[in-house]
Design a protein around this motif. Structure first.
Motif: not given
Length: 131
Positions: A90-94, A98-108
């Protein structure tokens, strides 16, 4: 050479020489004493055996108790390992989310700040001539 029976001395009337009856009584007392001693030894051996049997029964009972405790501990360990694996997964999935969300926010952010999002953020190194 044979000895005449009349020449053999009769010692039955000598002082200190036991008669046949006294000799039999002596051996009877020795045998009775030996029997009493053997009876005592047998009683002691039986008590020792009973004690050993009781010790074995106690040890077997304790062994059964310890085996049950060990089985319970193994089951608890397996449950703990399963929970730890679930938490880790569960921690690895989270972390991945989070990493994917950060990447998307950085791109935005790069898009909104006017940068080209798919352009490298690092300047190109000057090419050197190779000779």
């Amino acid at each position: 050479m044979t000895v005449d029976p009349l020449e053999i001395e009769d010692t039955s009337d000598w002082l200190g020489c036991p008669t046949e009856l006294e000799t039999c009584r002596y051996f009877l007392r020795m045998t009775e004493n030996e029997m009493q001693e053997l009876t005592l030894q047998l009683r002691k051996a039986r008590e020792d055996i009973f004690g050993l049997v009781q010790m074995h029964a106690d040890a077997a009972k304790e062994c059964g108790t310890l085996r049950a405790e060990l089985a319970k501990a193994k089951a608890d360990l397996a449950d703990s390992n399963r929970r730890a694996t679930d938490i880790e997964t569960k921690s690895n999935w989270e972390l991945m989310a989070n990493s994917r969300h950060i990447s998307e926010l950085t791109l935005r952010i790069r898009e909104l700040s006017g940068e080209k999002p798919f352009e490298s953020p690092f300047p190109h190194l000057r090419e050197t001539s190779r000779t």
